[in-house]
Motif scaffolding. Structure first.
Motif, PDB file in Angstrom:
ATOM      1  N   GLN A  54      24.725  58.876  34.800  1.00 39.83           N
ATOM      2  CA  GLN A  54      25.773  58.818  33.666  1.00 39.83           C
ATOM      3  C   GLN A  54      27.025  59.250  34.554  1.00 39.83           C
ATOM      4  OE1 GLN A  54      24.794  61.363  30.462  1.00 39.83           O
ATOM      5  NE2 GLN A  54      22.623  60.498  30.339  1.00 39.83           N
ATOM      6  N   ALA A  55      26.884  60.444  35.450  1.00 37.93           N
ATOM      7  CA  ALA A  55      28.478  60.520  36.189  1.00 37.93           C
ATOM      8  C   ALA A  55      29.035  59.546  36.963  1.00 37.93           C
ATOM      9  CB  ALA A  55      28.105  61.796  36.950  1.00 37.93           C
ATOM     10  N   HIS A  56      27.910  58.795  37.584  1.00 37.82           N
ATOM     11  CA  HIS A  56      28.209  57.670  38.415  1.00 37.82           C
ATOM     12  C   HIS A  56      28.982  56.719  37.765  1.00 37.82           C
ATOM     13  CE1 HIS A  56      25.127  58.379  41.824  1.00 37.82           C
ATOM     14  NE2 HIS A  56      26.056  59.307  41.705  1.00 37.82           N
ATOM     15  N   ALA A  57      28.596  56.306  36.125  1.00 37.02           N
ATOM     16  CA  ALA A  57      29.124  55.320  35.493  1.00 37.02           C
ATOM     17  C   ALA A  57      30.454  55.479  35.135  1.00 37.02           C
ATOM     18  CB  ALA A  57      28.274  55.149  34.102  1.00 37.02           C
ATOM     19  N   GLY A  58      30.843  56.964  35.113  1.00 35.39           N
ATOM     20  CA  GLY A  58      32.184  57.128  34.763  1.00 35.39           C
ATOM     21  C   GLY A  58      32.994  56.774  35.939  1.00 35.39           C
ATOM     22  N   GLU A  59      32.588  57.171  37.126  1.00 33.58           N
ATOM     23  CA  GLU A  59      33.156  57.028  38.415  1.00 33.58           C
ATOM     24  C   GLU A  59      33.550  55.401  38.608  1.00 33.58           C
ATOM     25  OE1 GLU A  59      31.826  61.336  40.412  1.00 33.58           O
ATOM     26  OE2 GLU A  59      30.724  59.323  41.016  1.00 33.58           O
ATOM     27  N   GLU A  60      32.480  54.712  38.522  1.00 31.43           N
ATOM     28  CA  GLU A  60      32.617  53.366  38.484  1.00 31.43           C
ATOM     29  C   GLU A  60      33.676  52.728  37.562  1.00 31.43           C
ATOM     30  OE1 GLU A  60      31.340  51.944  40.975  1.00 31.43           O
ATOM     31  OE2 GLU A  60      29.444  53.196  41.709  1.00 31.43           O
ATOM     32  N   LEU A  61      33.660  53.327  36.533  1.00 36.47           N
ATOM     33  CA  LEU A  61      34.880  52.782  35.442  1.00 36.47           C
ATOM     34  C   LEU A  61      36.030  53.166  36.170  1.00 36.47           C
ATOM     35  CD1 LEU A  61      35.832  51.660  32.699  1.00 36.47           C
ATOM     36  CD2 LEU A  61      35.389  54.102  31.613  1.00 36.47           C
ATOM     37  N   SER A  62      36.296  54.283  36.709  1.00 35.05           N
ATOM     38  CA  SER A  62      37.586  54.386  37.413  1.00 35.05           C
ATOM     39  C   SER A  62      37.671  53.533  38.417  1.00 35.05           C
ATOM     40  CB  SER A  62      37.376  56.194  37.889  1.00 35.05           C
ATOM     41  OG  SER A  62      38.671  56.484  38.596  1.00 35.05           O
ATOM     42  N   HIS A  63      36.442  53.254  39.132  1.00 41.62           N
ATOM     43  CA  HIS A  63      37.080  52.596  40.270  1.00 41.62           C
ATOM     44  C   HIS A  63      37.452  51.100  39.801  1.00 41.62           C
ATOM     45  CE1 HIS A  63      33.556  54.711  42.815  1.00 41.62           C
ATOM     46  NE2 HIS A  63      34.684  55.237  42.712  1.00 41.62           N
ATOM     47  N   ALA A  64      36.771  50.702  38.759  1.00 43.81           N
ATOM     48  CA  ALA A  64      37.177  49.464  38.201  1.00 43.81           C
ATOM     49  C   ALA A  64      38.570  49.272  37.726  1.00 43.81           C
ATOM     50  CB  ALA A  64      36.273  49.017  36.964  1.00 43.81           C
ATOM     51  N   LEU A  65      38.986  50.564  37.094  1.00 44.67           N
ATOM     52  CA  LEU A  65      40.450  50.547  36.713  1.00 44.67           C
ATOM     53  C   LEU A  65      41.477  50.600  37.779  1.00 44.67           C
ATOM     54  CD1 LEU A  65      40.111  53.421  33.958  1.00 44.67           C
ATOM     55  CD2 LEU A  65      40.702  51.149  33.414  1.00 44.67           C
ATOM     56  N   GLN A  66      41.178  51.058  39.035  1.00 43.50           N
ATOM     57  CA  GLN A  66      41.902  51.241  40.203  1.00 43.50           C
ATOM     58  C   GLN A  66      42.044  49.719  40.628  1.00 43.50           C
ATOM     59  OE1 GLN A  66      41.456  54.636  42.610  1.00 43.50           O
ATOM     60  NE2 GLN A  66      39.820  55.063  41.163  1.00 43.50           N
ATOM     61  N   ILE A  67      40.893  48.921  40.778  1.00 49.86           N
ATOM     62  CA  ILE A  67      40.853  47.615  41.338  1.00 49.86           C
ATOM     63  C   ILE A  67      41.573  46.611  40.426  1.00 49.86           C
ATOM     64  CG2 ILE A  67      39.156  45.708  41.962  1.00 49.86           C
ATOM     65  CD1 ILE A  67      39.269  48.081  43.899  1.00 49.86           C
ATOM     66  N   ALA A  68      41.547  46.904  39.257  1.00 46.74           N
ATOM     67  CA  ALA A  68      42.091  45.949  38.235  1.00 46.74           C
ATOM     68  C   ALA A  68      43.614  46.186  38.351  1.00 46.74           C
ATOM     69  CB  ALA A  68      41.734  46.206  36.798  1.00 46.74           C
ATOM     70  N   ASN A  69      44.106  47.504  38.575  1.00 46.44           N
ATOM     71  CA  ASN A  69      45.431  47.694  38.804  1.00 46.44           C
ATOM     72  C   ASN A  69      45.972  47.075  39.913  1.00 46.44           C
ATOM     73  OD1 ASN A  69      47.580  49.999  40.147  1.00 46.44           O
ATOM     74  ND2 ASN A  69      47.869  49.920  38.064  1.00 46.44           N
ATOM     75  N   GLN A  70      45.262  46.969  41.217  1.00 48.33           N
ATOM     76  CA  GLN A  70      45.609  46.172  42.248  1.00 48.33           C
ATOM     77  C   GLN A  70      45.490  44.948  42.066  1.00 48.33           C
ATOM     78  OE1 GLN A  70      46.681  48.044  45.087  1.00 48.33           O
ATOM     79  NE2 GLN A  70      46.692  49.568  43.776  1.00 48.33           N
ATOM     80  N   ILE A  71      44.680  44.521  41.342  1.00 45.54           N
ATOM     81  CA  ILE A  71      44.801  42.788  41.103  1.00 45.54           C
ATOM     82  C   ILE A  71      46.424  42.506  40.457  1.00 45.54           C
ATOM     83  CG2 ILE A  71      43.863  41.023  39.763  1.00 45.54           C
ATOM     84  CD1 ILE A  71      41.158  42.478  40.609  1.00 45.54           C
ATOM     85  N   ASP A  72      46.397  43.216  39.220  1.00 48.11           N
ATOM     86  CA  ASP A  72      47.723  43.295  38.831  1.00 48.11           C
ATOM     87  C   ASP A  72      48.890  43.188  39.487  1.00 48.11           C
ATOM     88  OD1 ASP A  72      49.225  42.906  36.057  1.00 48.11           O
ATOM     89  OD2 ASP A  72      49.562  44.970  36.538  1.00 48.11           O
ATOM     90  N   TYR A  73      48.907  44.223  40.519  1.00 47.62           N
ATOM     91  CA  TYR A  73      50.089  44.538  41.149  1.00 47.62           C
ATOM     92  C   TYR A  73      50.116  43.378  42.116  1.00 47.62           C
ATOM     93  CZ  TYR A  73      52.216  46.059  45.802  1.00 47.62           C
ATOM     94  OH  TYR A  73      53.051  46.075  46.761  1.00 47.62           O
ATOM     95  N   LEU A  74      49.093  42.726  42.614  1.00 41.55           N
ATOM     96  CA  LEU A  74      49.148  41.517  43.528  1.00 41.55           C
ATOM     97  C   LEU A  74      49.712  40.189  42.789  1.00 41.55           C
ATOM     98  CD1 LEU A  74      46.212  42.454  45.633  1.00 41.55           C
ATOM     99  CD2 LEU A  74      48.668  42.329  46.240  1.00 41.55           C
ATOM    100  N   GLY A  75      49.653  40.260  41.301  1.00 40.79           N
ATOM    101  CA  GLY A  75      50.107  39.100  40.770  1.00 40.79           C
ATOM    102  C   GLY A  75      48.881  38.333  39.999  1.00 40.79           C
TER     103      GLY A  75
END
Length: 155
Positions: A54-75
């Motif tokens: 359950q804790a891992h699920a929350g951490e993976e959500l954080s990772h997804a948000l960070q990766i999505a942010n980087q994708i957006d940053y790159l255009g």
């Protein structure tokens, strides 16, 4: 003469967006797997690891948000579809699926860091380093739950 590994490091901004979207789809897969597995693992032996998943699920959500942010940053535009989630009624199988997914994710992020730095995208490399630290913790947790040594993560 050019080395194949050197060529793999030289990626365009567009290719980096594609690769990060593949990584994002794996993060979505991990979120779903951890949510489902944590709720369906049965047996007294799996009570503690279910809480950890359950804790891992929350951490993976954080990772997804960070990766999505980087994708957006790159255009780019973040993907919305996860990689396929493997299912089993066997608790050990589920943990092994997660273990393998973490191993593959670490390999890909190590490669992505080298690619980001070759592009001069050092902040992306730092974001990925922080994510890898948690992914390695997940790998260790899963190996421990399975009673095995954490697998070597080569790339």
């Amino acid at each position: 003469m050019k080395n194949e590994a050197d060529e793999e490091l030289k990626v365009s901004r567009e290719r980096m967006i594609e690769l990060l979207n593949e990584d994002l789809a794996r993060e979505f897969q991990a979120i779903i797997a951890y949510v489902v597995y944590s709720q369906t693992l049965t047996g007294a032996a799996y009570g503690e690891i279910a809480k950890e998943l359950q804790a891992h699920a929350g951490e993976e959500l954080s990772h997804a948000l960070q990766i999505a942010n980087q994708i957006d940053y790159l255009g780019g535009t973040p993907v919305t579809v996860p990689e396929e989630v493997k299912m089993s009624k066997n608790a050990e199988d589920m943990l092994r699926f997660d273990l393998e997914n973490e191993r593959v994710t670490i390999i890909n992020y190590r490669r992505r860091i080298r690619q980001a730095e070759a592009m001069g995208e050092y902040a992306l490399g730092e974001v990925l380093r922080q994510i890898i630290a948690q992914e390695q913790d997940h790998l260790i947790d899963l190996a421990s739950a399975l009673g095995i040594e954490a697998p070597h993560v080569g790339d």
